[in-house]
Motif scaffolding. Structure first.
Motif, PDB file in Angstrom:
ATOM      1  N   ARG A   2     104.686 -80.600  40.485  1.00  0.00           N
ATOM      2  CA  ARG A   2     105.558 -81.721  40.835  1.00  0.00           C
ATOM      3  C   ARG A   2     106.901 -81.637  40.134  1.00  0.00           C
ATOM      4  NH1 ARG A   2     101.568 -86.831  41.404  1.00  0.00           N
ATOM      5  NH2 ARG A   2      99.810 -85.661  42.262  1.00  0.00           N
ATOM      6  N   ARG A   3     107.792 -82.555  40.561  1.00  0.00           N
ATOM      7  CA  ARG A   3     109.101 -82.663  39.910  1.00  0.00           C
ATOM      8  C   ARG A   3     109.041 -83.581  38.684  1.00  0.00           C
ATOM      9  NH1 ARG A   3     113.126 -83.745  45.115  1.00  0.00           N
ATOM     10  NH2 ARG A   3     112.617 -81.819  46.221  1.00  0.00           N
ATOM     11  N   SER A   4     108.015 -84.398  38.616  1.00  0.00           N
ATOM     12  CA  SER A   4     108.037 -85.530  37.684  1.00  0.00           C
ATOM     13  C   SER A   4     107.316 -85.261  36.370  1.00  0.00           C
ATOM     14  CB  SER A   4     107.391 -86.735  38.370  1.00  0.00           C
ATOM     15  OG  SER A   4     106.084 -86.378  38.803  1.00  0.00           O
ATOM     16  N   THR A   5     106.937 -84.019  36.115  1.00  0.00           N
ATOM     17  CA  THR A   5     106.044 -83.764  34.989  1.00  0.00           C
ATOM     18  C   THR A   5     106.591 -82.753  33.986  1.00  0.00           C
ATOM     19  OG1 THR A   5     104.894 -82.409  36.640  1.00  0.00           O
ATOM     20  CG2 THR A   5     103.843 -84.458  36.041  1.00  0.00           C
ATOM     21  N   ALA A  22     106.467 -78.410  35.688  1.00  0.00           N
ATOM     22  CA  ALA A  22     107.204 -78.992  36.811  1.00  0.00           C
ATOM     23  C   ALA A  22     107.857 -77.859  37.579  1.00  0.00           C
ATOM     24  CB  ALA A  22     108.266 -79.965  36.312  1.00  0.00           C
ATOM     25  N   MET A  37     105.444 -76.423  45.376  1.00  0.00           N
ATOM     26  CA  MET A  37     104.286 -77.217  44.941  1.00  0.00           C
ATOM     27  C   MET A  37     103.114 -76.325  44.534  1.00  0.00           C
ATOM     28  SD  MET A  37     105.263 -80.452  45.487  1.00  0.00           S
ATOM     29  CE  MET A  37     103.778 -81.457  45.509  1.00  0.00           C
ATOM     30  N   GLN A  45     113.304 -87.398  37.719  1.00  0.00           N
ATOM     31  CA  GLN A  45     111.937 -87.852  37.989  1.00  0.00           C
ATOM     32  C   GLN A  45     111.039 -87.717  36.768  1.00  0.00           C
ATOM     33  OE1 GLN A  45     110.082 -86.872  41.664  1.00  0.00           O
ATOM     34  NE2 GLN A  45     111.990 -86.867  42.817  1.00  0.00           N
ATOM     35  N   SER A  46     111.379 -86.785  35.869  1.00  0.00           N
ATOM     36  CA  SER A  46     110.567 -86.620  34.659  1.00  0.00           C
ATOM     37  C   SER A  46     111.103 -87.466  33.508  1.00  0.00           C
ATOM     38  CB  SER A  46     110.556 -85.147  34.219  1.00  0.00           C
ATOM     39  OG  SER A  46     110.002 -84.310  35.197  1.00  0.00           O
TER      40      SER A  46
END
Ligand code: ADP
Ligand code: MG
Length: 312
Positions: free
Chosen positions: A146-149, A206, A80, A224-225
């Motif tokens: 993050r994982r989602s970006t 990410a 992170m 997630q992305s």
């Protein structure tokens, strides 16, 4: 001699270090620890448990176990981009084995010292050997990786090498007659990529740490992305040990599948690549088309064997 009871045990093995972090207002000894969070920062909080015979062998070296338990938690902070601050430790022990506790606390507190992480509390109970850490870190407001970006067009990078810990596990289990000290060390004594994570703030789109294997963990970023990716097998960073294992066995999927490496996998937009200052290897690219595509010798591989169908 009487076995140690709970409080002298905590005192002797876990409450001997001085507080290192100025943000620790109160450490071990009260019902809670007290921490200050500076303006402009958020707390990053993670927890990981290791259970005997599930996450480690019953005969595991306790010093390496103490190190690894903290390392896997610091690795989550690293992914992170968080600066490690402090940890709590919940120990469930079948019995009080002073020799084991001496070695375990040495491994654990040695790594804590290295990152100026305070052990600020925990719990000590009796039962089947189970080790839990909660780790706290700081990230500048809104900047946590993050994982989602991940964005289509991002390049995919990773730190270090892939598959050494997995090979170490195979050696340990006696499945492979290879003598790779590097691989064994990587399995027993992972190093969290804390500095790398910090250096990726404001650069990576990410990030994730590779704990379950590249396919699985990069898969989390893709899911997630809501993006896909292409990976190039030839570009994967492999150690000499892993290369000779693959030459001997033909098991070229090991580096994609093996866990426990605790390297970082992250994505960076092409404009920001020039800002990268950490040693890392480009292994692929993020694409808008969902799914994970692996190319080997220029050929798209069908990933139906060895449980990879999830990504095909
Ligand atoms: P409580 O009964 O309030 O839960 P405990 O008696 O369990 O408190 O623990 C006493 C103090 O020692 C607390 O500050 C707790 O955080 C700390 N502590 C207990 N076990 C550990 C451990 N394994 N490592 C570090 N600190 C611990
Ligand atoms: Mg308690």
């Amino acid at each position: 001699m009487q076995p140690l009871t709970e409080f002298p045990l905590i005192q002797r093995f876990f409450n001997q270090q001085r507080v290192k972090n100025p943000l620790t207002s109160l450490g071990i000894g009260d019902d809670c620890a007290l921490l200050s969070v500076p303006d402009g920062y958020q707390l990053a909080i993670t927890t990981d448990t290791m259970v005997e015979n599930v996450h480690f062998f019953a005969d595991a070296d306790p010093e390496q176990l103490g190190h690894k338990l903290l390392a896997v938690n610091l690795s989550d902070l690293a992914s992170m981009g968080a600066q490690p601050l402090s940890v709590t430790l919940a120990l469930t022990l079948p019995k009080v084995n002073e020799e084991w506790l001496t070695a375990f606390s040495k491994g654990f507190l040695g790594l804590a010292e290295q990152y100026s992480v305070d052990l600020i509390g925990g719990d000590t109970t009796s039962g089947p050997l189970t080790l839990t850490v909660q780790a706290l870190g700081l990230v500048p407001n809104g900047k946590g990786l993050r994982r989602s970006t991940a964005q289509p067009g991002d390049f995919i990078y990773m730190t270090g090498c892939l598959g050494d810990a997995g090979l170490g596990l195979k050696i340990k289990q006696g499945d492979v007659l290879l003598n790779s000290e590097t691989a064994l060390a990587r399995f027993n004594h992972p190093n969290p990529q804390v500095e790398a994570g910090l250096a990726l703030l404001d650069i990576a789109n990410a990030c994730i740490d590779i704990s379950d294997g590249l396919f699985s963990d990069l898969g989390h970023i893709l899911e997630q992305s809501q993006v896909g990716a292409s990976l190039d097998w030839e570009s994967l960073p492999l150690s000499e040990g892993v290369k000779s294992y693959i030459n001997e066995t033909g098991d070229w999927a090991l580096p994609l599948n093996a866990g426990d490496d605790y390297e970082l996998c992250f994505t960076v937009s092409p404009e920001k690549v020039k800002l990268l200052t950490i040693p890392c290897t480009k292994i692929g690219v993020i694409e808008a088309i969902l799914g994970l595509r692996l190319y080997k010798s220029g050929q798209l591989q069908s990933l139906t064997s060895k449980g990879y169908e999830h990504f095909s």
